[in-house]
Scaffold this motif. Structure first.
Motif, PDB file in Angstrom:
ATOM      1  N   GLY A 130       0.766  -1.244   0.000  1.00  0.00           N
ATOM      2  CA  GLY A 130       0.000   0.000   0.000  1.00  0.00           C
ATOM      3  C   GLY A 130       0.789   1.281   0.000  1.00  0.00           C
ATOM      4  N   LEU A 131       2.025   1.255  -0.511  1.00  0.00           N
ATOM      5  CA  LEU A 131       2.836   2.472  -0.523  1.00  0.00           C
ATOM      6  C   LEU A 131       2.474   3.405  -1.675  1.00  0.00           C
ATOM      7  CD1 LEU A 131       6.385   1.109   0.408  1.00  0.00           C
ATOM      8  CD2 LEU A 131       4.584   2.008   1.901  1.00  0.00           C
ATOM      9  N   ASN A 132       1.749   2.889  -2.666  1.00  0.00           N
ATOM     10  CA  ASN A 132       1.411   3.710  -3.826  1.00  0.00           C
ATOM     11  C   ASN A 132       0.106   3.200  -4.425  1.00  0.00           C
ATOM     12  OD1 ASN A 132       1.310   4.717  -6.601  1.00  0.00           O
ATOM     13  ND2 ASN A 132       3.391   5.449  -6.245  1.00  0.00           N
ATOM     14  N   ASP A 133      -0.989   3.943  -4.199  1.00  0.00           N
ATOM     15  CA  ASP A 133      -2.311   3.498  -4.652  1.00  0.00           C
ATOM     16  C   ASP A 133      -2.400   3.385  -6.166  1.00  0.00           C
ATOM     17  OD1 ASP A 133      -3.180   3.362  -2.057  1.00  0.00           O
ATOM     18  OD2 ASP A 133      -4.137   5.335  -2.071  1.00  0.00           O
ATOM     19  N   GLU A 134      -1.772   4.323  -6.875  1.00  0.00           N
ATOM     20  CA  GLU A 134      -1.830   4.296  -8.338  1.00  0.00           C
ATOM     21  C   GLU A 134      -1.138   3.053  -8.878  1.00  0.00           C
ATOM     22  OE1 GLU A 134      -0.561   7.048 -12.201  1.00  0.00           O
ATOM     23  OE2 GLU A 134      -0.297   7.817 -10.158  1.00  0.00           O
ATOM     24  N   GLU A 135       0.032   2.721  -8.299  1.00  0.00           N
ATOM     25  CA  GLU A 135       0.750   1.530  -8.746  1.00  0.00           C
ATOM     26  C   GLU A 135      -0.024   0.264  -8.405  1.00  0.00           C
ATOM     27  OE1 GLU A 135       3.350   1.075 -10.521  1.00  0.00           O
ATOM     28  OE2 GLU A 135       4.105   3.109 -10.701  1.00  0.00           O
ATOM     29  N   GLU A 136      -0.749   0.290  -7.290  1.00  0.00           N
ATOM     30  CA  GLU A 136      -1.554  -0.879  -6.936  1.00  0.00           C
ATOM     31  C   GLU A 136      -2.638  -1.118  -7.979  1.00  0.00           C
ATOM     32  OE1 GLU A 136      -4.775  -2.281  -3.583  1.00  0.00           O
ATOM     33  OE2 GLU A 136      -3.038  -1.117  -2.890  1.00  0.00           O
ATOM     34  N   GLN A 137      -3.266  -0.050  -8.457  1.00  0.00           N
ATOM     35  CA  GLN A 137      -4.286  -0.193  -9.482  1.00  0.00           C
ATOM     36  C   GLN A 137      -3.693  -0.755 -10.771  1.00  0.00           C
ATOM     37  OE1 GLN A 137      -7.591   0.117  -9.001  1.00  0.00           O
ATOM     38  NE2 GLN A 137      -6.929   0.413  -6.873  1.00  0.00           N
ATOM     39  N   ARG A 138      -2.476  -0.350 -11.077  1.00  0.00           N
ATOM     40  CA  ARG A 138      -1.818  -0.868 -12.274  1.00  0.00           C
ATOM     41  C   ARG A 138      -1.502  -2.356 -12.107  1.00  0.00           C
ATOM     42  NH1 ARG A 138       2.392   4.186 -13.249  1.00  0.00           N
ATOM     43  NH2 ARG A 138       0.836   5.658 -14.027  1.00  0.00           N
ATOM     44  N   LEU A 139      -1.094  -2.744 -10.914  1.00  0.00           N
ATOM     45  CA  LEU A 139      -0.824  -4.149 -10.652  1.00  0.00           C
ATOM     46  C   LEU A 139      -2.097  -4.975 -10.817  1.00  0.00           C
ATOM     47  CD1 LEU A 139       1.160  -6.332  -9.735  1.00  0.00           C
ATOM     48  CD2 LEU A 139       0.650  -5.719  -7.368  1.00  0.00           C
ATOM     49  N   ARG A 140      -3.195  -4.454 -10.306  1.00  0.00           N
ATOM     50  CA  ARG A 140      -4.475  -5.154 -10.443  1.00  0.00           C
ATOM     51  C   ARG A 140      -4.885  -5.248 -11.918  1.00  0.00           C
ATOM     52  NH1 ARG A 140      -7.213  -5.911  -5.641  1.00  0.00           N
ATOM     53  NH2 ARG A 140      -6.309  -4.837  -3.835  1.00  0.00           N
ATOM     54  N   LEU A 141      -4.611  -4.188 -12.676  1.00  0.00           N
ATOM     55  CA  LEU A 141      -4.916  -4.196 -14.107  1.00  0.00           C
ATOM     56  C   LEU A 141      -4.093  -5.265 -14.815  1.00  0.00           C
ATOM     57  CD1 LEU A 141      -6.185  -2.980 -16.663  1.00  0.00           C
ATOM     58  CD2 LEU A 141      -4.363  -1.269 -16.644  1.00  0.00           C
ATOM     59  N   MET A 142      -2.841  -5.398 -14.426  1.00  0.00           N
ATOM     60  CA  MET A 142      -1.959  -6.405 -15.031  1.00  0.00           C
ATOM     61  C   MET A 142      -2.512  -7.804 -14.765  1.00  0.00           C
ATOM     62  SD  MET A 142       0.877  -6.610 -16.739  1.00  0.00           S
ATOM     63  CE  MET A 142       2.426  -7.497 -16.996  1.00  0.00           C
ATOM     64  N   VAL A 143      -2.949  -8.052 -13.552  1.00  0.00           N
ATOM     65  CA  VAL A 143      -3.505  -9.360 -13.197  1.00  0.00           C
ATOM     66  C   VAL A 143      -4.791  -9.625 -13.976  1.00  0.00           C
ATOM     67  CG1 VAL A 143      -4.467 -10.751 -11.332  1.00  0.00           C
ATOM     68  CG2 VAL A 143      -2.478  -9.307 -10.905  1.00  0.00           C
ATOM     69  N   THR A 144      -5.651  -8.630 -14.048  1.00  0.00           N
ATOM     70  CA  THR A 144      -6.905  -8.767 -14.787  1.00  0.00           C
ATOM     71  C   THR A 144      -6.647  -9.098 -16.252  1.00  0.00           C
ATOM     72  OG1 THR A 144      -7.996  -7.187 -13.311  1.00  0.00           O
ATOM     73  CG2 THR A 144      -9.041  -7.609 -15.439  1.00  0.00           C
ATOM     74  N   SER A 145      -5.605  -8.475 -16.816  1.00  0.00           N
ATOM     75  CA  SER A 145      -5.272  -8.724 -18.212  1.00  0.00           C
ATOM     76  C   SER A 145      -4.930 -10.194 -18.442  1.00  0.00           C
ATOM     77  CB  SER A 145      -4.095  -7.848 -18.644  1.00  0.00           C
ATOM     78  OG  SER A 145      -3.723  -8.118 -19.985  1.00  0.00           O
ATOM     79  N   HIS A 146      -4.216 -10.803 -17.491  1.00  0.00           N
ATOM     80  CA  HIS A 146      -3.881 -12.221 -17.614  1.00  0.00           C
ATOM     81  C   HIS A 146      -5.137 -13.093 -17.622  1.00  0.00           C
ATOM     82  CE1 HIS A 146       0.174 -10.899 -16.381  1.00  0.00           C
ATOM     83  NE2 HIS A 146       0.605 -12.028 -16.913  1.00  0.00           N
ATOM     84  N   LEU A 147      -6.158 -12.660 -16.906  1.00  0.00           N
ATOM     85  CA  LEU A 147      -7.386 -13.448 -16.803  1.00  0.00           C
ATOM     86  C   LEU A 147      -8.331 -13.210 -17.974  1.00  0.00           C
ATOM     87  CD1 LEU A 147      -8.077 -12.938 -12.979  1.00  0.00           C
ATOM     88  CD2 LEU A 147      -7.017 -14.913 -14.093  1.00  0.00           C
ATOM     89  N   GLU A 148      -8.040 -12.167 -18.749  1.00  0.00           N
ATOM     90  CA  GLU A 148      -8.894 -11.842 -19.899  1.00  0.00           C
ATOM     91  C   GLU A 148      -8.141 -12.165 -21.195  1.00  0.00           C
ATOM     92  OE1 GLU A 148     -10.066  -7.823 -19.029  1.00  0.00           O
ATOM     93  OE2 GLU A 148     -11.503  -8.474 -17.514  1.00  0.00           O
ATOM     94  N   ASP A 149      -7.946 -11.168 -22.069  1.00  0.00           N
ATOM     95  CA  ASP A 149      -7.310 -11.473 -23.354  1.00  0.00           C
ATOM     96  C   ASP A 149      -5.789 -11.358 -23.331  1.00  0.00           C
ATOM     97  OD1 ASP A 149      -6.887  -8.749 -23.290  1.00  0.00           O
ATOM     98  OD2 ASP A 149      -8.266  -8.291 -24.930  1.00  0.00           O
TER      99      ASP A 149
END
Length: 230
Positions: A99-118
């Protein structure tokens, strides 16, 4: 005067940064970016094939603009630089997960979501990461092997880099929920354990790890994590 392709590309990136900052990734469309850049969507697609490609380019530019990252990439290929690169990657990912950087956390979540999608965004970002760091990793590992501080692996050096990257990525994901999925212990102990595990995995000798890792882990981060997480 006709605008050059590079200048047009920078104009689009500037407009996209404003849109992503205001609306987030999900709330931004290529149509809205084109409107912000005062161009047609068709012209935008001549420079960037998709929203995912556009966002990946922005993250890569942010990483390149980080003076600490630039300094690291400018160092001579060596075992010390290799340890700095790997330990820095561990610290970066764990910092996001804690939790040191909220913006980077959202990007990490986006990266994970991408693996689960296309997988589109993940593929673009992995390509950017390889362009930025891959060659440096290979040079440093070769230097470590030549100096006798690492044993050459049967795996391709680029594969070793991705093994290391995915190891720390997965470890960071276990710490994203408010209650971690795996009780690894303190962040400091996990940082050391992950760094040692990765360095041994890519072939460094115990003597080399002992020589360089303690010094690296004792260094405070220069600033909160801002580079590409993927």
């Amino acid at each position: 005067m006709r605008m050059t392709s590079d200048l047009r590309r920078q104009l689009i990136l500037g407009a996209a940064k404003r849109c992503f900052a205001r609306h987030g990734y999900a709330g931004t469309t290529t149509k809205s970016v084109a409107a912000a850049a005062a161009i047609s969507e068709a012209l935008l697609f001549k420079h960037f094939p998709s929203k995912a490609a556009l966002y990946a380019d922005i993250l890569a530019e942010e990483c390149e603009a980080d003076p600490d990252f630039e300094l690291l990439l400018g160092q001579e290929p060596s075992t010390a630089t290799l340890v700095k690169l790997m330990a820095g990657m561990v610290r970066h990912f764990l910092g996001i997960a804690d939790g040191l950087n909220d913006e980077e956390e959202q990007r990490l979540r986006l990266m994970v979501t991408s693996h689960l999608e296309d997988g589109e965004f993940a593929r673009f970002l992995y390509t950017k990461i390889d362009d930025l760091i891959g060659a440096k990793f290979v040079q440093c590992l070769e230097g470590a092997v030549t100096s006798g501080e690492a044993v050459r692996s049967a795996a391709a050096p680029r594969d070793l880099f991705w093994f290391a990257h995915h190891t720390v990525l997965m470890a960071a994901l276990t710490r994203l929920p408010s209650t971690p999925c795996v009780p690894y212990g303190t962040a400091a102990s996990l940082e050391r354990q992950l760094s040692e595990f990765i360095l041994r995995g890519i072939g460094l000798t115990d003597a080399a790890i002992a020589c360089y890792l303690d010094h690296e882990l004792s260094q405070p981060p220069a600033r909160p994590a801002t580079a590409e997480s993927a």
